[in-house]
Design a protein around this motif. Structure first.
Motif, PDB file in Angstrom:
ATOM      1  N   TYR A   1       0.812  -1.068  -0.046  1.00 47.31           N
ATOM      2  CA  TYR A   1       0.213   0.204  -0.025  1.00 47.31           C
ATOM      3  C   TYR A   1       0.936   1.208   0.060  1.00 47.31           C
ATOM      4  N   SER A   2       2.253   1.217   0.540  1.00 48.15           N
ATOM      5  CA  SER A   2       2.767   2.272   0.811  1.00 48.15           C
ATOM      6  C   SER A   2       4.209   2.584  -0.228  1.00 48.15           C
ATOM      7  N   ARG A   3       4.671   1.832  -0.876  1.00 46.52           N
ATOM      8  CA  ARG A   3       5.821   1.774  -1.508  1.00 46.52           C
ATOM      9  C   ARG A   3       5.973   2.760  -2.729  1.00 46.52           C
ATOM     10  N   SER A   4       4.880   2.542  -3.463  1.00 50.56           N
ATOM     11  CA  SER A   4       4.904   3.373  -4.803  1.00 50.56           C
ATOM     12  C   SER A   4       4.208   4.842  -4.433  1.00 50.56           C
ATOM     13  N   PRO A   5       4.976   5.780  -4.880  1.00 52.62           N
ATOM     14  CA  PRO A   5       4.626   7.096  -4.893  1.00 52.62           C
ATOM     15  C   PRO A   5       3.394   7.371  -5.816  1.00 52.62           C
ATOM     16  N   ASP A   6       3.072   6.371  -6.732  1.00 54.07           N
ATOM     17  CA  ASP A   6       1.847   6.639  -7.727  1.00 54.07           C
ATOM     18  C   ASP A   6       0.411   5.791  -7.345  1.00 54.07           C
TER      19      ASP A   6
END
Length: 423
Positions: free
Chosen positions: A275-280
């Motif tokens: 849930y958190s790793r991608s900035p997109d």
């Protein structure tokens, strides 16, 4: 009328204002076409409202695969609000609203839910942590300082008897807190009941001899009825901390545990990187930690400084501080949780962890930082406790460590990491 507000970072090829309007409609009264029953009065009463749109940049290519395309992709922060009458204070329905079909909209080539602002109604409607930091210390007989803890390793493969043998070494070493790994719950090779029975026999025997009862977080993660049976068994054996993987059991499962539990609830966020790793695309920790706290967690993992995973020190620091802040900025119970630092932690991170919180109200879990100490687990625990004493006194480790001491040996064994709280 009371409203809930959520803020998103989005990217779109159709213009930020239009994309925001689509988001608001999709997650309230609208669909792909205006319906006769969707009257102006109904929209006024139940419709989501776009509160603000701020452009932050543009790109020539989409951040994520997108069916709708354009020459320019606009990036921006969008804030949307909903009337509380749409879902009351239901946490599952709230999550379905602020983090539901929005992630699938063709108008968006990126979307990340960054924050949610909850009215005091939520803090009043949910139980929140039963114990928190103060209750944790009380259950341990008034423990002072941070809780020095560790994780059963190897994570998987030990039998109940072998697990108890390791726990014996750890309690003799002076550990405060021991937790199951998230992978070890109730497998046939190490059944929950057999493991709990063997471990609690060691812990109770140690408590009888020394007066210190080590806190053991038994992983009860399972189906709801099984978790309830596990809680009952824990009560019979005097176990006072139940670990759950909050992503795996969901908000309703967590609330079911909280409503039934006489024990501390230790919340592990296994799978959080999804849930958190991608900035997109994804959800910020600041959002979910509020919901988990409302549902009842007492302890909540926040990763660790200079960790072995992908999160920056700044992100970890923000998470650790967040779980200590009131869950609603508008009043009601604060629902504060106790942050748990873990992942590649050694004596070098204790002081920085304390400094960013300004108190000892945290659990510091070190696996290799204890087990790999050249003097053995006992010296590993002693080195961490010495590091905590140095932190409380405001003394650098280099000035606090006596030559040849467990702390000095730990400093020599574990390389000093670079900690950058600005990242």
């Amino acid at each position: 009328m009371t409203r809930i507000t959520a803020t998103y970072d989005i990217e779109t090829p159709v213009g930020l204002d239009h994309a925001a309007a689509v988001m608001a409609g999709e997650q309230s009264t609208g669909t792909f076409i205006r319906l006769a029953s969707e009257t102006d009065a109904l929209r006024q009463r139940s419709g989501a409202r776009v509160e603000s749109v701020v452009e932050t940049g543009t790109a020539s290519h989409p951040a994520l695969p997108s069916r709708k395309t354009g020459a320019t992709y606009h990036r921006g922060r969008v804030t949307i609000s909903w009337p509380i009458g749409n879902f009351g204070t239901s946490l599952p329905t709230l999550l379905s609203t602020i983090a539901g079909n929005l992630f699938e909209l063709a108008e968006l080539s990126a979307i990340r839910l960054e924050d949610v602002d909850l009215p005091a109604d939520f803090a009043h409607a949910h139980p929140g942590p039963q114990f928190g930091a103060t209750g944790t210390r009380a259950l341990m007989g008034g423990h002072e300082g941070p809780l020095i803890g560790t994780i059963i390793k190897p994570s998987i493969g030990l039998s109940p008897a072998e697990t108890a043998d390791l726990v014996q070494q750890l309690v003799v070493a002076g550990i405060d807190f021991i937790k199951d790994d998230e992978l070890q719950a109730n497998g046939p090779d190490c059944p929950f009941d057999a493991r709990l029975t063997a471990v609690m026999r060691v812990i109770e025997d140690h408590a009888q001899k020394t007066g210190k009862k080590v806190l053991y977080a038994a992983n009860i993660t399972d189906e709801i009825d099984t978790m309830w049976r596990n809680l009952d068994r824990m009560a019979e054996l005097g176990a006072t901390c139940a670990m759950v993987c909050v992503q795996s059991i969901g908000l309703s499962g967590l609330r079911a545990v909280r409503d039934r539990s006489p024990a501390l609830i230790h919340g592990h966020r296994a799978g959080w990187g999804l849930y958190s790793r991608s900035p997109d695309i994804g959800i910020g920790f600041g959002v979910m930690q509020k919901l988990w706290r409302l549902a009842g967690v007492d302890h909540l993992h926040v990763n660790g400084l200079a960790n072995k995973f992908t999160e920056s020190d700044g992100t970890v620091a923000a998470a650790a501080r967040a779980v200590r802040q009131p869950v609603s900025a508008h009043g009601g119970p604060a629902c504060r949780a106790m942050p748990v630092f873990s992942s590649g932690q050694t004596v070098w991170q204790v002081g920085a962890s304390r400094a960013l919180l300004g108190s000892d109200d945290f659990i510091f879990c070190a696996g290799g930082g204890i087990m790999a100490h050249p003097g053995g687990p006992g010296d590993g625990v002693r080195s961490l406790r010495d590091a905590a004493e140095a932190a409380r006194a405001g003394i650098a480790l280099e000035d606090h460590a006596r030559p040849g001491s467990p702390l000095a040996q730990a400093m020599a064994t574990f390389g000093k990491p670079r900690i950058d709280l600005d990242t």
